[in-house]
Motif scaffolding. Structure first.
Motif, PDB file in Angstrom:
ATOM      1  N   THR A 512      -2.879  84.388  25.267  1.00  0.00           N
ATOM      2  CA  THR A 512      -3.433  85.030  24.056  1.00  0.00           C
ATOM      3  C   THR A 512      -3.583  86.521  24.291  1.00  0.00           C
ATOM      4  N   CYS A 513      -2.457  87.171  24.571  1.00  0.00           N
ATOM      5  CA  CYS A 513      -2.493  88.614  24.854  1.00  0.00           C
ATOM      6  C   CYS A 513      -2.287  89.466  23.615  1.00  0.00           C
ATOM      7  N   HIS A 518      -8.887  89.166  23.661  1.00  0.00           N
ATOM      8  CA  HIS A 518      -8.502  87.974  24.405  1.00  0.00           C
ATOM      9  C   HIS A 518      -8.154  88.301  25.847  1.00  0.00           C
ATOM     10  N   ARG A 519      -8.597  89.447  26.332  1.00  0.00           N
ATOM     11  CA  ARG A 519      -8.420  89.812  27.733  1.00  0.00           C
ATOM     12  C   ARG A 519      -9.622  89.330  28.549  1.00  0.00           C
ATOM     13  N   PHE A 520      -9.496  89.401  29.859  1.00  0.00           N
ATOM     14  CA  PHE A 520     -10.544  88.889  30.733  1.00  0.00           C
ATOM     15  C   PHE A 520     -11.879  89.613  30.533  1.00  0.00           C
ATOM     16  N   ASP A 521     -11.826  90.917  30.254  1.00  0.00           N
ATOM     17  CA  ASP A 521     -13.079  91.663  30.132  1.00  0.00           C
ATOM     18  C   ASP A 521     -13.880  91.263  28.909  1.00  0.00           C
ATOM     19  N   ARG A 522     -13.274  90.500  28.008  1.00  0.00           N
ATOM     20  CA  ARG A 522     -13.996  90.008  26.837  1.00  0.00           C
ATOM     21  C   ARG A 522     -14.938  88.863  27.204  1.00  0.00           C
ATOM     22  N   ASP A 536      -8.768  90.983  37.251  1.00  0.00           N
ATOM     23  CA  ASP A 536      -8.292  92.152  36.514  1.00  0.00           C
ATOM     24  C   ASP A 536      -8.882  92.116  35.098  1.00  0.00           C
ATOM     25  N   PRO A 537      -9.605  93.162  34.694  1.00  0.00           N
ATOM     26  CA  PRO A 537     -10.212  93.132  33.342  1.00  0.00           C
ATOM     27  C   PRO A 537      -9.192  93.083  32.218  1.00  0.00           C
ATOM     28  N   HIS A 538      -7.974  93.555  32.481  1.00  0.00           N
ATOM     29  CA  HIS A 538      -6.937  93.573  31.446  1.00  0.00           C
ATOM     30  C   HIS A 538      -5.981  92.389  31.554  1.00  0.00           C
ATOM     31  N   ALA A 539      -6.304  91.449  32.404  1.00  0.00           N
ATOM     32  CA  ALA A 539      -5.441  90.272  32.544  1.00  0.00           C
ATOM     33  C   ALA A 539      -5.440  89.476  31.247  1.00  0.00           C
TER      34      ALA A 539
END
Length: 660
Positions: A512-513, A518-522, A536-539
């Protein structure tokens, strides 16, 4: 005007024609120089006639016919041409007389050559006739152009007066052509500003009416209006008229025919109010107060909407509450032999296609099973393992006993029967039963609780929501399992997922990019060093709802142990706050194989912009979000994809008043 020009033209023809025939007889007695003088005289006469009709001053004495200079005059010009004699000629401003310079100069400078023999004299005579006719044609063309230009000017002026619009008159000259008809074509274009009208906002007038209503209410609340009863009554009447004209319209096309009249009448009344109220400071103060009040009301309504949406999302409609009660009553009327499912020998056969479904919603589970079986190529090879809670266990069994899914196999289990799943084995089960967790999710008056309404959802305290991390324990003899949420609909055969090579990964899921949230930092707290050092926060995140799990690889990599270790570290909720997706992202970090997006389309429970083609191409559609298809707040245009797999004529559904 045209008749006069035609008469003049005929006079030229009747005068010049005898001269042509006369010169033919004298051709043998005249020299070439006398012929040239005659042509020059005729040219001069034609030029003088042309200048008189075009209101252009005669050129200096010359034997070469020059083109009159086209001049464009502005509206505020007070000077006319010197030879202007009539009002029609003075109105010739705004018109550009553009003619073919090269063609006419060539015609006017032609020199007629003669010879002494008879053949050359015939050719000279023909050339003279052609030259004279060309001059006459040129004059006629100019007169016609002038008339067309004057008519266009008058029409443009009339349109300008009637519509009060700025109009531009453009004169476009065609390139010279060999044909006489093509030479006559010169176009005049009038731009009435239609492009501006086409690009105008479709709700411009609606907005204007609403703005006038606001202004009218402001005037009505001021002291000067109250002191003027006549104006106050008029203003109230205008407000009612505009409100009736506006109605529920959101576009200009929805307004009534009298909307424009009401708008103009309100503007006139407000103009009177402007004369009455000379205290601008008081008006501005009142407007600021109204703006502040409106913003406060908007904030309150938004908060109330969020609360009601969350409340609706976690409550059970009356019909869905009635259904399990009705099914439970019927179940206990069956004898023991009737309470058993057929084909139970298939439950542990690893060669078949096994599905895991954890749900406490009978109707939702029925849609998942029905939609999967309908689209499967060989339903006899599909096995559905449904796990539910103690309250819905009997109702779930009764539904699938009464409504068996064709040749497919169904197993319904009670989570209470999993004796291995206890607080000593599962840290999440221990946390869910703790008083601090209950206070955090539900007792919002406590200082350490979270005020976000979505955290007060019972599903976050249900172990059913966390069973997805114990698949090898639930299905110890299976190699692969397809996990399905109960808010999905299957639209295609899914058997290809079992033969998919996950390349050593444990989880196969759709990423879900597409959007930043829908990135990890969310989902994870990257201010915590445990999170920031390992992830990685932007994964790119991935979706639960349709996941193919390799249970053999799961056991080899001890995924359940990884999940337990992170749950213990999050005992104080500093790594993530709630749900199963954040621990899923952590547990399956670098262990997830990305599936093609067509396998799983999300957003039907919150996003009204999902395209129809994207939905129809998808193998599975997911109603993730608060707007579930079995709730009244569902998105109407997506509801039919779910309801088509329910038989609303079923006796239990009719008795519980469950309708599409």
């Amino acid at each position: 005007m045209r008749v006069r020009n035609l008469v003049v033209l005929m006079l030229f023809v009747t005068v010049i024609s005898p001269i042509v025939f006369y010169t033919e007889r004298l051709a043998t007695f005249k020299s070439s120089s006398s012929t040239d003088e005659f042509v020059e005289d005729v040219t001069a006469v034609a030029l003088n006639g042309q200048n008189q009709r075009l209101n252009v001053l005669p050129q200096e004495s010359s034997t070469i016919l020059k083109e009159p200079i086209g001049v464009v005059y502005s509206d505020n010009t007070t000077k006319s041409l010197p030879n202007s004699a009539t009002s029609a000629q003075q109105d010739s401003t705004h018109i550009a007389l553009a003619t073919q310079v090269e063609s006419r100069d060539h015609k006017s400078t032609r020199v007629l050559s003669t010879t002494s023999d008879e053949e050359n004299r015939d050719r000279d005579r023909s050339q003279r006739e052609n030259h004279i006719m060309e001059v006459i044609d040129t004059i006629a063309e100019d007169m016609e152009i002038r008339e067309d230009a004057i008519d266009a000017r008058d029409k443009a002026q009339q349109l300008s007066d009637n519509a009060s619009q700025n109009m531009e008159i453009k004169h476009e000259q065609q390139s010279p052509q060999t044909s006489r008809k093509t030479d006559k074509k010169e176009t005049i274009k009038i731009d009435t500003g239609k492009q501006k009208d086409q690009t105008a906002m479709p709700d411009a007038r609606v907005r204007q009416l609403k703005d006038l209503l606001i202004r009218a209410r402001v005037y009505l609340s001021l002291q000067a209006t109250r002191n003027n009863p006549h104006f106050s009554r008029e203003l109230r009447g205008r407000i009612k008229e505009v409100q009736r004209a506006l109605g529920d319209a959101s576009k200009d096309s929805e307004l009534g025919r009298n909307a424009y009249e009401r708008l103009k009448a309100m503007e006139q009344t407000l103009a009177k109010g402007k004369q009455i109220h000379d205290d601008c400071a008081a008006t501005a103060k009142k407007l600021r107060a109204m703006l502040h009040s409106t913003e406060e009301q908007l904030r309150v309504h938004k908060k109330q909407t969020i609360f009601l949406t969350q409340l609706t999302a976690k409550t059970l409609p009356k019909g869905l509450h009635c259904l399990p009660l009705r099914l439970t009553t019927e179940y206990y009327t069956l004898n023991s032999s009737q309470q058993q499912f057929p084909n139970q020998e298939k439950l542990e056969d690893p060669r078949l296609y096994h599905y895991a479904l954890f749900s406490d919603n009978v109707l939702a589970a029925a849609v998942v099973v029905n939609s999967t079986v309908i689209h499967s190529k060989d339903p006899s090879k599909h096995v559905f393992h449904i796990v539910t809670d103690r309250l819905n266990y009997v109702a779930m069994r009764m539904w699938f006993l009464v409504n068996p899914p064709g040749k497919a196999t169904v197993q319904v289990q009670n989570i209470e029967e999993f004796t291995w799943l206890n607080s000593s084995y599962s840290p999440v089960l221990k946390q869910l039963g703790s008083q601090s967790m209950i206070d955090y999710y539900f007792r919002t008056h406590r200082a350490n609780s979270d005020s976000n309404l979505k955290y007060r959802n019972p599903k976050y305290l249900s172990i059913l929501n966390h069973l997805r991390f114990y698949l090898p324990e639930i299905f110890p003899k299976l190699n692969k399992v397809l996990f399905l949420d109960d808010d999905i609909v299957v639209q295609k055969d899914l058997t290809a997922l079992w033969s998919l090579d996950l390349k050593g990964n444990v989880n196969g899921a759709v990423e879900t990019c597409g959007e930043s949230f829908h990135r990890f930092d969310r989902y994870l707290n990257f201010s915590n060093p445990l999170i920031s050092k390992n992830f990685d926060p932007h994964a790119c995140g991935w979706a639960y709802g349709m996941n193919i799990f390799d249970l053999a690889e799961w056991k080899r990599q001890n995924i359940t142990g990884v999940y337990h270790s992170w749950q213990k570290l999050n005992h104080d909720r500093q790594l993530w706050k709630l749900g199963t997706l954040p621990p899923g992202l952590i547990t399956f970090w670098k262990r997830t194989y990305p599936l093609d997006r067509s396998w799983h389309v999300l957003g039907l429970g919150y996003n009204p912009s999902v395209g129809q083609k994207e939905i129809e191409r998808a193998s599975v559609i997911h109603y993730n979000g608060n707007m579930k298809p079995w709730l009244e707040i569902s998105i109407p245009k997506y509801r039919s994809y779910w309801t088509r797999f329910i038989d609303y004529d079923h006796i239990y559904l009719r008795e519980c008043n469950i309708n599409p």
